[in-house]
Design a protein around this motif. Sequence first.
Motif, mmCIF file in Angstrom:
data_model
loop_
_atom_site.group_PDB
_atom_site.id
_atom_site.type_symbol
_atom_site.label_atom_id
_atom_site.label_comp_id
_atom_site.label_asym_id
_atom_site.label_seq_id
_atom_site.Cartn_x
_atom_site.Cartn_y
_atom_site.Cartn_z
ATOM 1 N N CYS A 84 73.366 81.996 23.414
ATOM 2 C CA CYS A 84 74.127 82.506 24.484
ATOM 3 C C CYS A 84 73.339 82.399 25.630
ATOM 4 O O CYS A 84 72.001 82.377 25.814
ATOM 5 N N ARG A 85 74.191 82.569 26.975
ATOM 6 C CA ARG A 85 73.415 82.230 28.096
ATOM 7 C C ARG A 85 74.088 83.419 29.020
ATOM 8 O O ARG A 85 75.288 83.483 29.413
ATOM 9 N N SER A 86 73.229 84.161 29.580
ATOM 10 C CA SER A 86 73.427 85.363 30.582
ATOM 11 C C SER A 86 72.700 85.402 31.791
ATOM 12 O O SER A 86 71.453 85.349 31.540
ATOM 13 N N VAL A 87 73.125 85.311 33.088
ATOM 14 C CA VAL A 87 72.345 85.335 34.191
ATOM 15 C C VAL A 87 73.172 86.204 35.185
ATOM 16 O O VAL A 87 74.384 85.912 35.457
ATOM 17 N N ALA A 88 72.403 86.869 35.807
ATOM 18 C CA ALA A 88 72.713 87.673 36.781
ATOM 19 C C ALA A 88 71.855 87.599 37.920
ATOM 20 O O ALA A 88 70.641 87.992 37.845
ATOM 21 N N LEU A 89 72.330 87.389 39.281
ATOM 22 C CA LEU A 89 71.407 87.225 40.595
ATOM 23 C C LEU A 89 71.933 88.078 41.642
ATOM 24 O O LEU A 89 73.138 87.890 42.129
ATOM 25 N N SER A 90 71.232 88.841 42.179
ATOM 26 C CA SER A 90 71.697 89.493 43.107
ATOM 27 C C SER A 90 70.830 89.413 44.678
ATOM 28 O O SER A 90 69.593 89.701 44.405
ATOM 29 N N PHE A 91 71.277 88.855 45.530
ATOM 30 C CA PHE A 91 70.641 88.669 46.905
ATOM 31 C C PHE A 91 71.075 89.672 47.831
ATOM 32 O O PHE A 91 72.491 89.951 48.017
ATOM 33 N N GLN A 92 70.341 90.608 48.410
ATOM 34 C CA GLN A 92 70.935 91.688 49.249
ATOM 35 C C GLN A 92 70.066 91.536 50.676
ATOM 36 O O GLN A 92 68.885 91.675 50.776
ATOM 37 N N ILE A 93 70.726 91.241 51.800
ATOM 38 C CA ILE A 93 69.884 91.156 53.192
ATOM 39 C C ILE A 93 70.381 92.364 53.992
ATOM 40 O O ILE A 93 71.600 92.604 53.956
ATOM 41 N N VAL A 94 69.333 93.242 54.512
ATOM 42 C CA VAL A 94 69.532 94.104 55.297
ATOM 43 C C VAL A 94 68.941 94.116 56.702
ATOM 44 O O VAL A 94 67.716 93.977 56.697
ATOM 45 N N THR A 95 69.557 94.451 57.537
ATOM 46 C CA THR A 95 68.920 94.248 59.054
ATOM 47 C C THR A 95 68.933 95.621 59.529
ATOM 48 O O THR A 95 70.073 96.339 59.487
#
Length: 211
Positions: free
Chosen positions: A86-97
């Motif tokens: 199996c292949r499971s990928v989770a990516l989260s980019f959070q930008i805060v100014t």
Amino acid sequence: MNPYLSRHFLRLGLLAAGVATAATGGPAQAAEVAVTSDSVRTAVNHRHHTEFRDSFSVHQLGTVTAARLGNRANATSSGCTADDACRSVALSFQIVTLSGHDVHLNAVNKGRAVNDHCNGCQTLAGAYQFVVSTPRPGRLTAAAQRRLADIHRRLDALGGSRLPAAELKRKADALAAEVTALLARPDSTTAATTTRPAVRLHRHLDGWPSH
């Protein structure tokens, strides 16, 4: 050390009580506490072999006295075999100014990958949190937002690849480096200053295989 926020900038713990507010797209009015949270989750098994999800969020909080930020990525693979991986990928980019003086910041950024009886599976969770501070309130310029949108498209494109987890990790890191370089440019925001914004990246990756 961030020249615009006090030594309390990185202090974790309880924030001052006040009205919670979160904003996306433009600077908010000054608030006692600004709160924002992002998360992405994937889960695969022998019936559902492949899943890729990403989040790319921009929160422009304006002037605040305190901020509570949360960013999480969770990926799980379970019940697959080396012959039927199996292949499971989770990516989260959070930008805060944000801007302000003596800002109390509580920033949580976590990536967690779990292989549950899943030999040979590719599992990757990556959380990237970019905190941008300026001496005066401002918003990201149209040019900066266009470049961020391009980076977001390239992050999405990774979902159609069959790259192994180790290579996906390198690709995600390269995109994060582009985001950091862009946000650190003096012309990335409309804040009335020629000084480079202060950008702090919180990065947490977890994955199987671990190399």
